[in-house]
Design a protein around this motif. Structure first.
Motif, PDB file in Angstrom:
ATOM      1  N   ALA A  16       2.580  -5.386 -13.891  1.00  0.00           N
ATOM      2  CA  ALA A  16       3.410  -5.711 -12.735  1.00  0.00           C
ATOM      3  C   ALA A  16       4.512  -4.680 -12.505  1.00  0.00           C
ATOM      4  O   ALA A  16       4.891  -4.405 -11.372  1.00  0.00           O
ATOM      5  N   VAL A  17       5.056  -4.128 -13.590  1.00  0.00           N
ATOM      6  CA  VAL A  17       6.064  -3.065 -13.524  1.00  0.00           C
ATOM      7  C   VAL A  17       5.604  -1.984 -14.490  1.00  0.00           C
ATOM      8  O   VAL A  17       5.225  -2.279 -15.622  1.00  0.00           O
ATOM      9  N   SER A  18       5.646  -0.742 -14.028  1.00  0.00           N
ATOM     10  CA  SER A  18       5.094   0.358 -14.819  1.00  0.00           C
ATOM     11  C   SER A  18       6.119   1.457 -15.056  1.00  0.00           C
ATOM     12  O   SER A  18       6.502   2.173 -14.121  1.00  0.00           O
ATOM     13  N   ASN A  19       6.598   1.575 -16.293  1.00  0.00           N
ATOM     14  CA  ASN A  19       7.426   2.699 -16.720  1.00  0.00           C
ATOM     15  C   ASN A  19       8.598   2.979 -15.768  1.00  0.00           C
ATOM     16  O   ASN A  19       8.800   4.097 -15.321  1.00  0.00           O
ATOM     17  N   PHE A  20       9.394   1.964 -15.477  1.00  0.00           N
ATOM     18  CA  PHE A  20      10.501   2.060 -14.529  1.00  0.00           C
ATOM     19  C   PHE A  20      11.789   2.414 -15.261  1.00  0.00           C
ATOM     20  O   PHE A  20      12.147   1.780 -16.249  1.00  0.00           O
ATOM     21  N   SER A  21      12.494   3.428 -14.774  1.00  0.00           N
ATOM     22  CA  SER A  21      13.790   3.822 -15.336  1.00  0.00           C
ATOM     23  C   SER A  21      14.822   3.900 -14.223  1.00  0.00           C
ATOM     24  O   SER A  21      14.502   4.280 -13.090  1.00  0.00           O
ATOM     25  N   LEU A  22      16.068   3.541 -14.568  1.00  0.00           N
ATOM     26  CA  LEU A  22      17.148   3.489 -13.581  1.00  0.00           C
ATOM     27  C   LEU A  22      18.472   3.556 -14.316  1.00  0.00           C
ATOM     28  O   LEU A  22      18.605   3.016 -15.427  1.00  0.00           O
ATOM     29  N   HIS A  23      19.451   4.203 -13.723  1.00  0.00           N
ATOM     30  CA  HIS A  23      20.816   4.177 -14.248  1.00  0.00           C
ATOM     31  C   HIS A  23      21.758   3.935 -13.078  1.00  0.00           C
ATOM     32  O   HIS A  23      21.791   4.728 -12.141  1.00  0.00           O
ATOM     33  N   LEU A  24      22.492   2.830 -13.126  1.00  0.00           N
ATOM     34  CA  LEU A  24      23.490   2.509 -12.098  1.00  0.00           C
ATOM     35  C   LEU A  24      24.864   2.489 -12.737  1.00  0.00           C
ATOM     36  O   LEU A  24      25.087   1.766 -13.716  1.00  0.00           O
ATOM     37  N   GLY A  25      25.770   3.270 -12.190  1.00  0.00           N
ATOM     38  CA  GLY A  25      27.142   3.273 -12.672  1.00  0.00           C
ATOM     39  C   GLY A  25      27.959   2.189 -11.978  1.00  0.00           C
ATOM     40  O   GLY A  25      27.469   1.472 -11.108  1.00  0.00           O
ATOM     41  N   GLU A  26      29.201   2.074 -12.393  1.00  0.00           N
ATOM     42  CA  GLU A  26      30.101   1.115 -11.751  1.00  0.00           C
ATOM     43  C   GLU A  26      30.237   1.446 -10.269  1.00  0.00           C
ATOM     44  O   GLU A  26      30.267   2.607  -9.876  1.00  0.00           O
ATOM     45  N   ARG A  27      30.310   0.423  -9.454  1.00  0.00           N
ATOM     46  CA  ARG A  27      30.482   0.526  -8.003  1.00  0.00           C
ATOM     47  C   ARG A  27      29.300   1.158  -7.286  1.00  0.00           C
ATOM     48  O   ARG A  27      29.411   1.556  -6.137  1.00  0.00           O
ATOM     49  N   GLU A  28      28.164   1.282  -7.958  1.00  0.00           N
ATOM     50  CA  GLU A  28      26.941   1.745  -7.306  1.00  0.00           C
ATOM     51  C   GLU A  28      26.056   0.534  -7.039  1.00  0.00           C
ATOM     52  O   GLU A  28      26.130  -0.470  -7.751  1.00  0.00           O
ATOM     53  N   PHE A  29      25.240   0.637  -6.019  1.00  0.00           N
ATOM     54  CA  PHE A  29      24.283  -0.425  -5.724  1.00  0.00           C
ATOM     55  C   PHE A  29      23.033   0.199  -5.152  1.00  0.00           C
ATOM     56  O   PHE A  29      23.017   1.363  -4.784  1.00  0.00           O
ATOM     57  N   LEU A  30      21.957  -0.580  -5.141  1.00  0.00           N
ATOM     58  CA  LEU A  30      20.712  -0.101  -4.567  1.00  0.00           C
ATOM     59  C   LEU A  30      19.959  -1.259  -3.960  1.00  0.00           C
ATOM     60  O   LEU A  30      20.246  -2.421  -4.229  1.00  0.00           O
ATOM     61  N   SER A  31      19.003  -0.924  -3.135  1.00  0.00           N
ATOM     62  CA  SER A  31      18.091  -1.900  -2.542  1.00  0.00           C
ATOM     63  C   SER A  31      16.707  -1.642  -3.109  1.00  0.00           C
ATOM     64  O   SER A  31      16.326  -0.504  -3.351  1.00  0.00           O
ATOM     65  N   ILE A  32      15.972  -2.713  -3.319  1.00  0.00           N
ATOM     66  CA  ILE A  32      14.601  -2.601  -3.804  1.00  0.00           C
ATOM     67  C   ILE A  32      13.683  -3.043  -2.680  1.00  0.00           C
ATOM     68  O   ILE A  32      13.726  -4.194  -2.252  1.00  0.00           O
ATOM     69  N   LEU A  33      12.898  -2.111  -2.195  1.00  0.00           N
ATOM     70  CA  LEU A  33      12.006  -2.363  -1.071  1.00  0.00           C
ATOM     71  C   LEU A  33      10.573  -2.093  -1.480  1.00  0.00           C
ATOM     72  O   LEU A  33      10.300  -1.227  -2.305  1.00  0.00           O
ATOM     73  N   GLY A  34       9.649  -2.819  -0.887  1.00  0.00           N
ATOM     74  CA  GLY A  34       8.237  -2.580  -1.137  1.00  0.00           C
ATOM     75  C   GLY A  34       7.408  -3.731  -0.614  1.00  0.00           C
ATOM     76  O   GLY A  34       7.932  -4.795  -0.285  1.00  0.00           O
ATOM     77  N   PRO A  35       6.109  -3.526  -0.564  1.00  0.00           N
ATOM     78  CA  PRO A  35       5.226  -4.565  -0.042  1.00  0.00           C
ATOM     79  C   PRO A  35       5.107  -5.746  -1.011  1.00  0.00           C
ATOM     80  O   PRO A  35       5.459  -5.645  -2.187  1.00  0.00           O
ATOM     81  N   SER A  36       4.597  -6.830  -0.501  1.00  0.00           N
ATOM     82  CA  SER A  36       4.361  -8.022  -1.309  1.00  0.00           C
ATOM     83  C   SER A  36       3.465  -7.681  -2.499  1.00  0.00           C
ATOM     84  O   SER A  36       2.474  -6.969  -2.364  1.00  0.00           O
ATOM     85  N   GLY A  37       3.861  -8.164  -3.678  1.00  0.00           N
ATOM     86  CA  GLY A  37       3.039  -7.965  -4.855  1.00  0.00           C
ATOM     87  C   GLY A  37       3.247  -6.665  -5.596  1.00  0.00           C
ATOM     88  O   GLY A  37       2.517  -6.359  -6.530  1.00  0.00           O
ATOM     89  N   CYS A  38       4.281  -5.885  -5.231  1.00  0.00           N
ATOM     90  CA  CYS A  38       4.459  -4.578  -5.874  1.00  0.00           C
ATOM     91  C   CYS A  38       5.352  -4.636  -7.113  1.00  0.00           C
ATOM     92  O   CYS A  38       5.534  -3.619  -7.783  1.00  0.00           O
ATOM     93  N   GLY A  39       5.938  -5.793  -7.445  1.00  0.00           N
ATOM     94  CA  GLY A  39       6.728  -5.931  -8.665  1.00  0.00           C
ATOM     95  C   GLY A  39       8.223  -6.053  -8.482  1.00  0.00           C
ATOM     96  O   GLY A  39       8.970  -6.015  -9.453  1.00  0.00           O
ATOM     97  N   LYS A  40       8.689  -6.237  -7.259  1.00  0.00           N
ATOM     98  CA  LYS A  40      10.142  -6.335  -7.000  1.00  0.00           C
ATOM     99  C   LYS A  40      10.769  -7.512  -7.741  1.00  0.00           C
ATOM    100  O   LYS A  40      11.770  -7.349  -8.439  1.00  0.00           O
ATOM    101  N   THR A  41      10.187  -8.676  -7.606  1.00  0.00           N
ATOM    102  CA  THR A  41      10.732  -9.875  -8.249  1.00  0.00           C
ATOM    103  C   THR A  41      10.636  -9.768  -9.759  1.00  0.00           C
ATOM    104  O   THR A  41      11.582 -10.127 -10.475  1.00  0.00           O
ATOM    105  N   THR A  42       9.542  -9.248 -10.263  1.00  0.00           N
ATOM    106  CA  THR A  42       9.393  -9.059 -11.712  1.00  0.00           C
ATOM    107  C   THR A  42      10.475  -8.132 -12.232  1.00  0.00           C
ATOM    108  O   THR A  42      11.097  -8.400 -13.271  1.00  0.00           O
ATOM    109  N   LEU A  43      10.737  -7.043 -11.529  1.00  0.00           N
ATOM    110  CA  LEU A  43      11.790  -6.114 -11.928  1.00  0.00           C
ATOM    111  C   LEU A  43      13.148  -6.814 -11.973  1.00  0.00           C
ATOM    112  O   LEU A  43      13.893  -6.680 -12.948  1.00  0.00           O
TER     113      LEU A  43
END
Length: 71
Positions: A16-43
């Motif tokens: 469902a999620v494959s080798n995902f890496s991310l670094h968010l510092g303080e006061r940073e934000f992001l949006s997670i976009l993608g089609p249905s079934g791509c692993g957004k909720t699992t992430l």
């Protein structure tokens, strides 16, 4: 502040999620976009600690929060 290191989540043979890496510092934000079934909720469930990763780590202020021992 929040870091994901090589996160993967398997449900049987389905990756469902494959080798995902991310670094968010303080006061940073992001949006997670993608089609249905791509692993957004699992992430999000992995980051929130509701699921344990099959591989990888989730860290909050350099402290691991993704281990089964913590949950």
């Amino acid at each position: 502040m929040i870091e994901c290191r090589n996160l993967s989540k398997y449900y049987g043979k389905l990756e469902a999620v494959s080798n995902f890496s991310l670094h968010l510092g303080e006061r940073e934000f992001l949006s997670i976009l993608g089609p249905s079934g791509c692993g957004k909720t699992t992430l999000l469930r992995l980051i929130a600690g509701l699921d344990v990763p099959s591989k990888g780590q989730v860290l909050l202020q350099n402290q691991e929060i993704s281990s089964e021992k913590i949950l």
